[in-house]
Structure formats: C-alpha cells, structure tokens
Design a protein around this motif. Structure first.
Motif, PDB file in Angstrom:
ATOM      1  N   VAL A  75       1.083  -2.827 -18.069  1.00 24.56           N
ATOM      2  CA  VAL A  75       0.660  -2.083 -16.881  1.00 24.56           C
ATOM      3  C   VAL A  75       0.357  -0.641 -17.239  1.00 24.56           C
ATOM      4  O   VAL A  75      -0.643  -0.064 -16.780  1.00 24.56           O
ATOM      5  CB  VAL A  75       1.750  -2.162 -15.787  1.00 24.56           C
ATOM      6  CG1 VAL A  75       1.412  -1.238 -14.624  1.00 24.56           C
ATOM      7  CG2 VAL A  75       1.890  -3.594 -15.290  1.00 24.56           C
ATOM      8  N   PRO A  86      -0.819   3.045 -11.116  1.00 23.90           N
ATOM      9  CA  PRO A  86      -0.422   1.652 -10.867  1.00 23.90           C
ATOM     10  C   PRO A  86       0.414   1.510  -9.594  1.00 23.90           C
ATOM     11  O   PRO A  86       0.781   2.490  -8.942  1.00 23.90           O
ATOM     12  CB  PRO A  86       0.401   1.299 -12.104  1.00 23.90           C
ATOM     13  CG  PRO A  86       0.987   2.607 -12.538  1.00 23.90           C
ATOM     14  CD  PRO A  86      -0.038   3.659 -12.189  1.00 23.90           C
ATOM     15  N   VAL A  87       0.720   0.269  -9.265  1.00 20.43           N
ATOM     16  CA  VAL A  87       1.533  -0.087  -8.105  1.00 20.43           C
ATOM     17  C   VAL A  87       2.731  -0.895  -8.599  1.00 20.43           C
ATOM     18  O   VAL A  87       2.614  -1.674  -9.549  1.00 20.43           O
ATOM     19  CB  VAL A  87       0.708  -0.915  -7.093  1.00 20.43           C
ATOM     20  CG1 VAL A  87       1.575  -1.392  -5.935  1.00 20.43           C
ATOM     21  CG2 VAL A  87      -0.478  -0.104  -6.579  1.00 20.43           C
ATOM     22  N   VAL A  89       5.622  -3.674  -7.397  1.00 18.94           N
ATOM     23  CA  VAL A  89       5.915  -4.662  -6.361  1.00 18.94           C
ATOM     24  C   VAL A  89       7.213  -5.382  -6.705  1.00 18.94           C
ATOM     25  O   VAL A  89       7.373  -5.894  -7.820  1.00 18.94           O
ATOM     26  CB  VAL A  89       4.774  -5.694  -6.217  1.00 18.94           C
ATOM     27  CG1 VAL A  89       5.139  -6.747  -5.173  1.00 18.94           C
ATOM     28  CG2 VAL A  89       3.471  -5.007  -5.831  1.00 18.94           C
ATOM     29  N   ALA A 126       3.589   5.680 -10.623  1.00 21.09           N
ATOM     30  CA  ALA A 126       3.086   4.938  -9.458  1.00 21.09           C
ATOM     31  C   ALA A 126       3.348   5.721  -8.188  1.00 21.09           C
ATOM     32  O   ALA A 126       4.325   6.471  -8.084  1.00 21.09           O
ATOM     33  CB  ALA A 126       3.762   3.574  -9.376  1.00 21.09           C
ATOM     34  N   ILE A 179       0.617 -10.469  -3.787  1.00 21.93           N
ATOM     35  CA  ILE A 179      -0.368  -9.401  -3.961  1.00 21.93           C
ATOM     36  C   ILE A 179      -1.486  -9.535  -2.932  1.00 21.93           C
ATOM     37  O   ILE A 179      -1.930  -8.542  -2.331  1.00 21.93           O
ATOM     38  CB  ILE A 179      -0.927  -9.432  -5.401  1.00 21.93           C
ATOM     39  CG1 ILE A 179       0.133  -8.962  -6.392  1.00 21.93           C
ATOM     40  CG2 ILE A 179      -2.189  -8.581  -5.524  1.00 21.93           C
ATOM     41  CD1 ILE A 179      -0.247  -9.127  -7.842  1.00 21.93           C
ATOM     42  N   ALA A 196      -1.929  -9.513 -12.958  1.00 24.24           N
ATOM     43  CA  ALA A 196      -1.593  -8.388 -12.082  1.00 24.24           C
ATOM     44  C   ALA A 196      -1.574  -7.079 -12.846  1.00 24.24           C
ATOM     45  O   ALA A 196      -1.880  -6.016 -12.282  1.00 24.24           O
ATOM     46  CB  ALA A 196      -0.235  -8.639 -11.427  1.00 24.24           C
ATOM     47  N   SER A 197      -1.236  -7.115 -14.129  1.00 24.90           N
ATOM     48  CA  SER A 197      -1.207  -5.882 -14.921  1.00 24.90           C
ATOM     49  C   SER A 197      -2.593  -5.274 -15.069  1.00 24.90           C
ATOM     50  O   SER A 197      -2.730  -4.076 -15.341  1.00 24.90           O
ATOM     51  CB  SER A 197      -0.610  -6.153 -16.302  1.00 24.90           C
ATOM     52  OG  SER A 197      -1.370  -7.134 -16.994  1.00 24.90           O
ATOM     53  N   GLY A 200      -4.134  -5.812  -9.515  1.00 22.50           N
ATOM     54  CA  GLY A 200      -3.195  -6.344  -8.541  1.00 22.50           C
ATOM     55  C   GLY A 200      -3.458  -5.787  -7.158  1.00 22.50           C
ATOM     56  O   GLY A 200      -4.560  -5.929  -6.620  1.00 22.50           O
ATOM     57  N   VAL A 201      -2.484  -5.134  -6.570  1.00 21.26           N
ATOM     58  CA  VAL A 201      -2.607  -4.580  -5.219  1.00 21.26           C
ATOM     59  C   VAL A 201      -3.698  -3.518  -5.194  1.00 21.26           C
ATOM     60  O   VAL A 201      -3.678  -2.566  -5.974  1.00 21.26           O
ATOM     61  CB  VAL A 201      -1.268  -3.980  -4.750  1.00 21.26           C
ATOM     62  CG1 VAL A 201      -1.432  -3.319  -3.379  1.00 21.26           C
ATOM     63  CG2 VAL A 201      -0.195  -5.056  -4.691  1.00 21.26           C
ATOM     64  N   THR A 206      -0.738  -3.547 -11.581  1.00 18.88           N
ATOM     65  CA  THR A 206       0.452  -3.757 -10.750  1.00 18.88           C
ATOM     66  C   THR A 206       1.566  -4.377 -11.571  1.00 18.88           C
ATOM     67  O   THR A 206       1.365  -5.387 -12.243  1.00 18.88           O
ATOM     68  CB  THR A 206       0.112  -4.674  -9.558  1.00 18.88           C
ATOM     69  OG1 THR A 206      -0.875  -4.024  -8.744  1.00 18.88           O
ATOM     70  CG2 THR A 206       1.345  -4.946  -8.715  1.00 18.88           C
ATOM     71  N   LEU A 208       4.699  -6.368 -11.087  1.00 20.65           N
ATOM     72  CA  LEU A 208       5.393  -7.201 -10.110  1.00 20.65           C
ATOM     73  C   LEU A 208       6.498  -7.959 -10.813  1.00 20.65           C
ATOM     74  O   LEU A 208       6.259  -8.626 -11.820  1.00 20.65           O
ATOM     75  CB  LEU A 208       4.419  -8.172  -9.441  1.00 20.65           C
ATOM     76  CG  LEU A 208       4.979  -9.060  -8.325  1.00 20.65           C
ATOM     77  CD1 LEU A 208       3.892  -9.365  -7.298  1.00 20.65           C
ATOM     78  CD2 LEU A 208       5.546 -10.371  -8.857  1.00 20.65           C
TER      79      LEU A 208
END
Length: 536
Positions: A75, A86-87, A89, A126, A179, A196-197, A200-201, A206, A208
C-alpha cells in the motif's frame, strides 16, 4: 436445533490475557478504561511498523492469513508511486453463524482495534478510516469509540473516520464487497480481480485487514516484538481468538496462545470426549477426524498439516450421536442460499452441490457421489469471489473425512443416526434488528429476465444495475438468477424502462416444487426423529 450464537458469548482465556485484558473488570473498555489497562501508544514510522509485523510473523486473522507486513509495504509503495493518500479499512464484518471473535473484540475492546488502525493510518499518511460492521451491537460500540476519541467524518477533519454498516451475509465480509459498499455501491463482490493495495476505496490504495489483526498489532506495538514472541510458538507467536461452538456445553470465544493442544480447548468448552469430527476454520474450513484432533495444536501450520484450517478461528466439534453428512448438508444448503447471485459457479453450482449431497444421503449410490465431486470441481476458481471456492472446499472435506458414514449412505441404507442440528446457523428472522441486517437486503420475490429475441447488446442495463447484470465478452448482458433485493428494486425497474430494445423485464419468482426426501430432519420443537428409511 441449536439457536444462533449471541453477539457476545462467554469469553475465556488460556494463560495470560492480551487482547482480552480488562475483560474481567468491565463489560466494555471505554477510552478511559482502555488507557488504564493498556496504557498510551506512541506513533511509529511505516518501515518500523512493517518490521514489527515481520518480527512477530503477523498474518491476517480474517481467514486468508496474508502477511501483514507485505500488505503494508504494498500500500505504501502504491501510494507513493501514484501520489495519492491511501485509505485504511477495518473489516469487522463477521457474518458466519459460527464466528464471534471479532464481534466480541468490537463490543468489548473497540479501542484496541482503533489503536492498530490509527497506527497504520499515521504511518501511511492516510486521511480516511472506514470500519466495516454488520450488527447493531458492533455498529453502536464502534461508533461510540470514534466519538470517545473525537473522530468524525466531517469534511476538513485531519482524519475522516466512519462506520460502514452492511447486511449480515456471508459475501458482505469479502474485502471487495466491503470496499464496494464503502464507495456507496451494493455490499457485494464486484467480480473484478483488483488488489485493494492498488485500487480500493475511492480508487485509492487501501489497506484492508481484519479487526483482530489490528488489535494484535496494537498489542505488539505496546509490549515490543521480543515480549510478544515470548507467548506461543516460535514460528507463530502470540495468541489467537477462537470461537468454539457446535456440540459443546458452553459456546465461547477464547483467547489462547498458539501451541496449546486443540483437545484442551475443546475440553474447556465441554465438547464430547471423543468427537467424531471437528470442523476447523468455519463453514469455509475443513474437517478433522477424531485421530487428527488428538494430535492437533492451535496453529495455522499444525491444522494445515493435518488437513484442517485455522481460517477465521471457528472450531466446531460434533459428537458420535449425529449424522455428520446430514449436519454438513444443513451447512451446504445455507452456503448455497448465501450466494450473491452474480455468477453461475456460485448461484447454480452451490445449490447443485447441496442437492448432490442430499442425493447421497437419499441413497443415490456411487453415481450421486461422483456427481457431487464433479460439481465441486467445476465451481473452484471460477467465481466472482471466494465464496464458491470456500464452499467447495467444505464439501470436499466432508466426503473425505467421514468415509465410513459415506459408505453407509452410498452402499447401504444410511448410518441410522438423526441430524441433531449442532452446527449453528442463522435463526429464521435473525437478519432483522437482532442480527444487524438491513431491510434492503431482503429479496423482493422478483427477478430480471432478458428476451434474447429482442436484446441488441446496448449494455445500458449493466450500467444501471451492475450488481445484477454484467456484460459478457460478447458485449451482451449476463443476468444473475438471484432474486432482486430491495435495495436494487428501483434501479432494476429503471433498467427495464430504459432498455432501448424493450428486451428486459421483471418476472415474479415461482415457488419451488416440493421435493420428496428421505433425509433425517429436525421436526418443530427440536426432538429428533428420522423419516422414511431412517437414514441419517
């Protein structure tokens, strides 16, 4: 038949508590009590945090067991390469009837989970934190924890944090489904294989991970890698949260060091002294026979070597008085009903597999067994998410673990034992307020259908209702056979009205025809009896 597990069952600990520290003092550790029990936590740099995760061999506790350090670095690299924040989760969606360890942590120690998530958010830079939950109790506890820390989702806040509530369904706990819902879409897997890396969101990189994973990280950050590694096995240090249910006197969530004999944990919960089998890893897991249970210790490597699985930490023994194939059929039917209805391997394959197992119990003979094996083989690796693969693995394990019972049903008149219903399933109506589902997830009793004599492949329907219609390689729609859920009803009607060729329509579902069965059943009231030939 066993009732569904409560959100927060009895909690026990073997050895010294780590994640469950303070549980003997209060029912829920608010921020003040959390700090008294665990103390403050200092921020850590990204590489320092990744190194800590490597030193304690931290892997995801949601089932997949992916190394956390690799996820963290992936990420970070993606965020730097793309120049996007990044995000983070937290996946607290625990929708399997046999799993409660994450629900216990969110209800009783929410700040320990937030500690780990905020460590990661600070290290990655993030500015968005999302916590996915599926129950009334977990939503209330986590929302209260955010408020206690002064975290909000207001625009302009240094860190925007929010709780994402989804329905209680097996597929909503899948990472891509969480997501997708966090972006405002339906809580269903999108069917696309995107890491997701990378995206993602909101399309941002992201991180997660499971709720327990973040809590374990917070413990390690406080006590250090060396002290953390003093507990448990050398190659899998620390503790594990397990949910013990099935044929036990006291269903419970227990924190246990890795390396403890599995039979000791089962004894703690009041399991049969000689279980005929133990389902490890939950309903996407695998069965251990009685001999393997005696040799197993609580660790991912030990269970894998013996043919089991740690998975999400659900452990379910069954006693000698019940038909293991009949118990497994109840689970197979539940897994089939949990399909998102987005792909054939899931929507068509899983019910076919459940029918195949029913045919075996009904005396279908070797042909029924071979048919089941062919179906489970056909669904693997072809689904829009991992639900078909996990369900097929469960069925494969069932027919491999109980060979004597299988032979009795395939070659003879059945094993003669009833189905006790010891494996917990969601109670009828539990998808309402008690279990935390939303009314929008309920089926409408209607489904979409395409008139192929009219369809010209415009593709507008797939844009309007993507959770039910996807375009195939030829550009024509592939329509899910599942019932239209309430949250998609308006969009489904819009898709029908906007179809340029008038090829799309909504049809009322027809109730299935009654099917004669000789399976052992649980009559109303829970008393045990077998129908027909007495097969169990």
């Amino acid at each position: 038949m066993n009732a569904a597990l409560p959100d927060v069952p009895e909690v026990r600990v073997v050895g010294l508590p780590q994640l469950t520290s303070g549980f003997d003092l209060v029912e829920r550790l608010d921020l003040a009590m959390h700090l008294k029990v665990h103390g403050p936590l200092e921020p850590m740099g990204g590489e320092q945090l990744a190194s800590l995760a490597e030193q304690i061999s931290l892997k995801g506790r949601g089932g997949a067991g992916f190394p956390f350090a690799r996820k963290l670095r992936a990420v970070a690299e993606s965020a730097i390469r793309r120049g996007i924040r990044p995000v983070v989760v937290v996946n607290g969606s625990e929708d399997e009837p046999a799993c409660r360890k994450d629900t216990v942590l969110i209800n009783r120690a929410p700040h320990l989970i937030l500690d780990g998530a905020l460590l990661v958010a600070e290290a990655l830079g993030a500015r968005t934190l999302v916590v996915g939950v599926t129950r009334n109790s977990t939503e209330a506890s986590m929302q209260a924890a955010l408020t206690e820390r002064g975290l909000t989702n207001r625009r302009g806040a240094p860190l925007r944090a929010r709780v994402q509530r989804n329905p209680v369904r097996m597929v909503t706990g899948e990472s891509s489904a969480l997501i997708r819902s966090a972006d405002g879409g339906p809580p269903l897997p999108p069917g696309r294989k995107v890491r997701a890396s990378d995206s993602g969101v909101g399309g941002a990189p992201t991180l997660l991970s499971n709720a327990e994973t973040f809590a374990q990280l917070a413990i390690a950050a406080r006590i250090g890698a060396d002290r953390y590694r003093n507990t448990g096995l050398h190659d899998e240090p620390g503790t594990v949260m397990l949910t013990i249910s099935g044929a036990v006197a006291r269903p419970m969530v227990v924190e246990v060091p890795t390396g403890v004999p599995l039979r000791y944990v089962l004894q703690l919960a009041g399991a049969p002294p000689l279980p005929q089998g133990v389902l490890t890893g939950g309903y996407h897991g695998r069965w251990l026979d009685g001999a393997a249970v005696h040799d197993a210790v609580v660790s991912r490597a030990s269970l894998d070597a013996l043919g089991g699985a740690l998975g999400a930490g659900a452990i379910l023994p069954i006693g000698p008085e019940t038909c293991p194939l009949g118990e497994s059929l109840r689970v197979a039917n539940w897994l089939a009903a949990e399909s998102a209805g987005q792909c054939g391997p899931c929507y068509l394959g899983l019910p076919a597999a459940a029918r195949g197992l029913a045919d075996i119990l009904n005396g279908g003979g070797p042909a029924a067994l071979e048919a089941l094996r062919q179906v489970t083989k056909a669904v693997k690796g072809r689904g829009a998410c991992k639900h078909p693969d996990g369900s097929a693995a469960f069925l494969d394990s069932t027919i491999s673990a109980f060979t004597d019972d299988l032979a009795a049903h395939v070659l003879g008149g059945g094993c003669g034992r009833p189905v006790a219903g010891v494996l917990p399933l969601q109670e009828e109506g539990a998808a309402g307020a008690g279990a935390g589902s939303t009314a929008g997830d309920a089926p409408t009793g209607q489904r979409l259908a395409v008139d192929w004599t009219l369809c010209q492949g415009h593709g507008l329907c797939a844009d309007i209702v993507p959770e039910l219609i996807q375009l195939g390689p030829d550009g024509f729609p592939s329509v899910a056979e599942a019932s239209v859920p309430q949250y998609s009803a308006a969009r489904a009607m819009r898709a029908v009205r906007r179809c340029p060729a008038l090829a799309l329509r909504i049809e009322e579902e027809q109730p299935p025809a009654p099917r004669r069965s000789n399976l052992p059943v649980l009559p109303p009231g829970g008393s045990r009896r077998a129908l027909g030939s007495g097969r169990g």
